[in-house]
Design a protein around this motif. Sequence first.
Motif, PDB file in Angstrom:
ATOM      1  N   LEU A 173      15.976  11.311 -32.969  1.00  0.00           N
ATOM      2  CA  LEU A 173      15.784  11.035 -31.923  1.00  0.00           C
ATOM      3  C   LEU A 173      16.878  10.540 -31.598  1.00  0.00           C
ATOM      4  CD1 LEU A 173      12.054   8.723 -32.696  1.00  0.00           C
ATOM      5  CD2 LEU A 173      13.133  11.184 -31.746  1.00  0.00           C
ATOM      6  N   ALA A 174      18.030   9.579 -32.296  1.00  0.00           N
ATOM      7  CA  ALA A 174      19.080   9.342 -32.063  1.00  0.00           C
ATOM      8  C   ALA A 174      19.977  10.333 -31.403  1.00  0.00           C
ATOM      9  CB  ALA A 174      19.784   8.545 -32.796  1.00  0.00           C
ATOM     10  N   ALA A 175      19.848  11.777 -31.543  1.00  0.00           N
ATOM     11  CA  ALA A 175      20.768  12.888 -31.230  1.00  0.00           C
ATOM     12  C   ALA A 175      20.492  13.239 -30.002  1.00  0.00           C
ATOM     13  CB  ALA A 175      20.668  14.374 -31.528  1.00  0.00           C
ATOM     14  N   ALA A 176      18.967  12.759 -28.888  1.00  0.00           N
ATOM     15  CA  ALA A 176      18.094  13.084 -28.043  1.00  0.00           C
ATOM     16  C   ALA A 176      18.514  12.048 -26.843  1.00  0.00           C
ATOM     17  CB  ALA A 176      16.604  13.470 -28.315  1.00  0.00           C
ATOM     18  N   LEU A 177      18.897  11.088 -27.847  1.00  0.00           N
ATOM     19  CA  LEU A 177      19.513   9.545 -26.427  1.00  0.00           C
ATOM     20  C   LEU A 177      21.033   9.880 -26.500  1.00  0.00           C
ATOM     21  CD1 LEU A 177      17.286   6.791 -28.321  1.00  0.00           C
ATOM     22  CD2 LEU A 177      16.883   7.759 -26.140  1.00  0.00           C
ATOM     23  N   GLY A 178      21.108  10.361 -27.366  1.00  0.00           N
ATOM     24  CA  GLY A 178      22.774  10.581 -27.260  1.00  0.00           C
ATOM     25  C   GLY A 178      23.692   8.982 -27.732  1.00  0.00           C
ATOM     26  N   GLY A 179      22.591   8.705 -28.967  1.00  0.00           N
ATOM     27  CA  GLY A 179      23.448   7.029 -29.698  1.00  0.00           C
ATOM     28  C   GLY A 179      22.045   6.066 -29.337  1.00  0.00           C
ATOM     29  N   VAL A 198      11.651  20.553 -21.347  1.00  0.00           N
ATOM     30  CA  VAL A 198      11.993  20.520 -22.765  1.00  0.00           C
ATOM     31  C   VAL A 198      11.229  19.736 -23.916  1.00  0.00           C
ATOM     32  CG1 VAL A 198      13.900  19.700 -23.240  1.00  0.00           C
ATOM     33  CG2 VAL A 198      13.901  21.492 -23.864  1.00  0.00           C
ATOM     34  N   ALA A 199      11.242  18.143 -24.175  1.00  0.00           N
ATOM     35  CA  ALA A 199      10.691  18.164 -24.812  1.00  0.00           C
ATOM     36  C   ALA A 199       9.538  18.575 -25.160  1.00  0.00           C
ATOM     37  CB  ALA A 199      10.758  16.335 -24.541  1.00  0.00           C
ATOM     38  N   LYS A 200       8.540  18.909 -24.613  1.00  0.00           N
ATOM     39  CA  LYS A 200       6.863  19.284 -24.941  1.00  0.00           C
ATOM     40  C   LYS A 200       6.779  20.922 -24.885  1.00  0.00           C
ATOM     41  CE  LYS A 200       6.021  15.912 -20.507  1.00  0.00           C
ATOM     42  NZ  LYS A 200       5.701  16.012 -19.089  1.00  0.00           N
ATOM     43  N   ILE A 201       7.207  21.655 -24.805  1.00  0.00           N
ATOM     44  CA  ILE A 201       7.040  22.820 -24.967  1.00  0.00           C
ATOM     45  C   ILE A 201       7.006  23.525 -26.485  1.00  0.00           C
ATOM     46  CG2 ILE A 201       7.142  23.195 -22.638  1.00  0.00           C
ATOM     47  CD1 ILE A 201       9.812  24.901 -23.246  1.00  0.00           C
ATOM     48  N   TYR A 202       6.705  24.174 -26.694  1.00  0.00           N
ATOM     49  CA  TYR A 202       6.225  25.416 -28.476  1.00  0.00           C
ATOM     50  C   TYR A 202       7.602  26.321 -28.314  1.00  0.00           C
ATOM     51  CZ  TYR A 202       4.419  20.478 -29.966  1.00  0.00           C
ATOM     52  OH  TYR A 202       3.358  19.530 -30.146  1.00  0.00           O
ATOM     53  N   GLY A 203       7.747  26.683 -29.104  1.00  0.00           N
ATOM     54  CA  GLY A 203       8.186  28.209 -28.912  1.00  0.00           C
ATOM     55  C   GLY A 203       7.462  29.052 -28.922  1.00  0.00           C
ATOM     56  N   TYR A 230      15.637  -7.739 -21.826  1.00  0.00           N
ATOM     57  CA  TYR A 230      16.682  -7.070 -21.941  1.00  0.00           C
ATOM     58  C   TYR A 230      17.226  -6.552 -20.372  1.00  0.00           C
ATOM     59  CZ  TYR A 230      17.543  -6.924 -27.265  1.00  0.00           C
ATOM     60  OH  TYR A 230      18.263  -7.000 -28.072  1.00  0.00           O
ATOM     61  N   GLY A 231      15.665  -7.043 -20.158  1.00  0.00           N
ATOM     62  CA  GLY A 231      16.642  -6.728 -17.728  1.00  0.00           C
ATOM     63  C   GLY A 231      15.687  -5.215 -18.371  1.00  0.00           C
ATOM     64  N   ALA A 232      16.102  -4.447 -16.934  1.00  0.00           N
ATOM     65  CA  ALA A 232      16.057  -3.399 -16.336  1.00  0.00           C
ATOM     66  C   ALA A 232      16.268  -2.019 -17.146  1.00  0.00           C
ATOM     67  CB  ALA A 232      16.093  -2.978 -15.327  1.00  0.00           C
ATOM     68  N   ARG A 233      17.111  -1.876 -18.431  1.00  0.00           N
ATOM     69  CA  ARG A 233      17.867  -1.717 -18.916  1.00  0.00           C
ATOM     70  C   ARG A 233      17.288  -1.759 -20.273  1.00  0.00           C
ATOM     71  NH1 ARG A 233      19.626   2.879 -20.174  1.00  0.00           N
ATOM     72  NH2 ARG A 233      21.455   1.861 -21.600  1.00  0.00           N
ATOM     73  N   ALA A 234      16.379  -2.146 -20.609  1.00  0.00           N
ATOM     74  CA  ALA A 234      15.096  -2.519 -22.073  1.00  0.00           C
ATOM     75  C   ALA A 234      15.660  -2.130 -22.761  1.00  0.00           C
ATOM     76  CB  ALA A 234      13.747  -1.548 -21.558  1.00  0.00           C
ATOM     77  N   GLY A 235      16.828  -2.666 -23.216  1.00  0.00           N
ATOM     78  CA  GLY A 235      17.232  -2.329 -24.694  1.00  0.00           C
ATOM     79  C   GLY A 235      18.195  -0.815 -24.851  1.00  0.00           C
ATOM     80  N   GLY A 236      18.068  -0.228 -23.907  1.00  0.00           N
ATOM     81  CA  GLY A 236      18.984   0.886 -23.312  1.00  0.00           C
ATOM     82  C   GLY A 236      18.411   1.892 -24.275  1.00  0.00           C
ATOM     83  N   ARG A 237      19.426   2.978 -25.140  1.00  0.00           N
ATOM     84  CA  ARG A 237      18.622   3.573 -26.013  1.00  0.00           C
ATOM     85  C   ARG A 237      18.330   3.074 -27.197  1.00  0.00           C
ATOM     86  NH1 ARG A 237      24.405   5.923 -26.475  1.00  0.00           N
ATOM     87  NH2 ARG A 237      24.681   3.678 -27.421  1.00  0.00           N
ATOM     88  N   ALA A 238      16.781   3.459 -27.073  1.00  0.00           N
ATOM     89  CA  ALA A 238      16.511   2.201 -28.283  1.00  0.00           C
ATOM     90  C   ALA A 238      14.754   3.548 -28.941  1.00  0.00           C
ATOM     91  CB  ALA A 238      15.250   1.075 -27.157  1.00  0.00           C
ATOM     92  N   SER A 292       9.649   6.897 -22.370  1.00  0.00           N
ATOM     93  CA  SER A 292       9.997   8.033 -22.751  1.00  0.00           C
ATOM     94  C   SER A 292      10.961   9.341 -23.293  1.00  0.00           C
ATOM     95  CB  SER A 292       7.997   8.050 -23.459  1.00  0.00           C
ATOM     96  OG  SER A 292       8.122   8.789 -24.795  1.00  0.00           O
ATOM     97  N   ILE A 293      11.456   9.562 -23.623  1.00  0.00           N
ATOM     98  CA  ILE A 293      12.465  10.664 -23.929  1.00  0.00           C
ATOM     99  C   ILE A 293      11.758  11.873 -25.328  1.00  0.00           C
ATOM    100  CG2 ILE A 293      14.928  11.826 -24.592  1.00  0.00           C
ATOM    101  CD1 ILE A 293      14.357  10.056 -21.739  1.00  0.00           C
ATOM    102  N   ALA A 294      11.589  10.955 -26.287  1.00  0.00           N
ATOM    103  CA  ALA A 294      10.682  11.971 -27.035  1.00  0.00           C
ATOM    104  C   ALA A 294      10.573  11.334 -28.559  1.00  0.00           C
ATOM    105  CB  ALA A 294      12.167  12.558 -27.467  1.00  0.00           C
ATOM    106  N   THR A 295       9.147  11.788 -29.279  1.00  0.00           N
ATOM    107  CA  THR A 295       8.350  11.526 -30.283  1.00  0.00           C
ATOM    108  C   THR A 295       8.034  12.525 -31.160  1.00  0.00           C
ATOM    109  OG1 THR A 295       6.851   9.599 -30.459  1.00  0.00           O
ATOM    110  CG2 THR A 295       6.437  11.903 -28.715  1.00  0.00           C
ATOM    111  N   THR A 296       7.786  11.088 -31.773  1.00  0.00           N
ATOM    112  CA  THR A 296       7.464  12.548 -33.555  1.00  0.00           C
ATOM    113  C   THR A 296       6.767  13.185 -33.578  1.00  0.00           C
ATOM    114  OG1 THR A 296       6.901  10.404 -35.106  1.00  0.00           O
ATOM    115  CG2 THR A 296       9.187  11.536 -35.368  1.00  0.00           C
TER     116      THR A 296
END
Length: 328
Positions: free
Chosen positions: A242-248, A89-94, A125-133, A152-156
């Motif tokens: 992007l914070a919305a995509a991460l939930g924080g 869903v983060a890759k496709i366009y309308g 930070y270990g495996a969590r890599a800074g959490g939601r970054a 990667s979850i989302a990018t501009t």
Amino acid sequence: MAVASVLADRDLLRRIGRVGHRIVHGGRNFTGATLLDGPTLEALRLLEPLAPIHQRINLELVALAAEFLPRALQVGCFDTAFHSARPEVAKIYGLPRAMTETGIVSYGFHGLSYSHIASELRDRYGARAGGRAIVAHLGSGASLCAMDSGRSIATTMGFSTLDGLVMSTRCGALDPGIILHLLEDGKLSHDELVTLLYEQSGLLGVSGISGDMRTLIGSEDPAAAEAIDLFVYRIGREIGSLAAALGGLDTLVFTAGIGENAPFVREKIGAAAGWLGVGIDHELNRRGEGVISLADSSVNVLVIPTDEERAVAGDVQAASQAASLRAT
């Protein structure tokens, strides 16, 4: 060519057994470092229209390296690969599904830089890599990447390197209607449109002075200030997205030329993201420390130099090991 000739004249090239190439576009098929054989190079040439100012030059350098180093392994490392595992869903366009299936999707770029930063965050930070970054790769080309545990979850940036943030000379995201207007009413040719969007827009176009952030920061011209304000405004808006995509947001990282070297810009971006709990310490930021967040900031704010060459080296090693295993 000149460097390769000097190395050849000094008989230094024969020591090189592997060459890593940063290639901007890997399309949908190349999602990891890949040996650059004939069929692979042909497939990558077909992607040139998707990255017109980068791909052809990248592949010309591959050909040059193969000429000077015919026995060395040539390995492609792709800026799009880091983003390939994002949710669909983060890759496709309308757009109609048939167009999506031809490859008109969001690819994302600056992946080698983001891969390096993710590795640095894991070391810290270990495996969590800074959490939601959110990582802000801010240079002449600029983008943001939302990472969850280093993935990667989302990018501009999306289908092309024109998308997203306002850049040095690139426009960033535009209403598609503007393109239609420029073609139909402005009567711009294809080449004129490419030149406008890639070379005459962004900070240069808005300021009318320069695409170099250092020049704009040092200028007293109101147009320079407006260009900086637009740069920061768009970044602030995208951080919210992007914070919305991460939930924080747990971690904000600045990297690349502007991100590493422009405290003034970092501070303005931090203020724009203050509602997310970002607090930047003025003195730490001015000195360019690695951690620049206030003690009571709910978001860790870091400055981490990017090292795309190190990311390429790691990819080359992994690809070479995989090739050796397949050969045994």
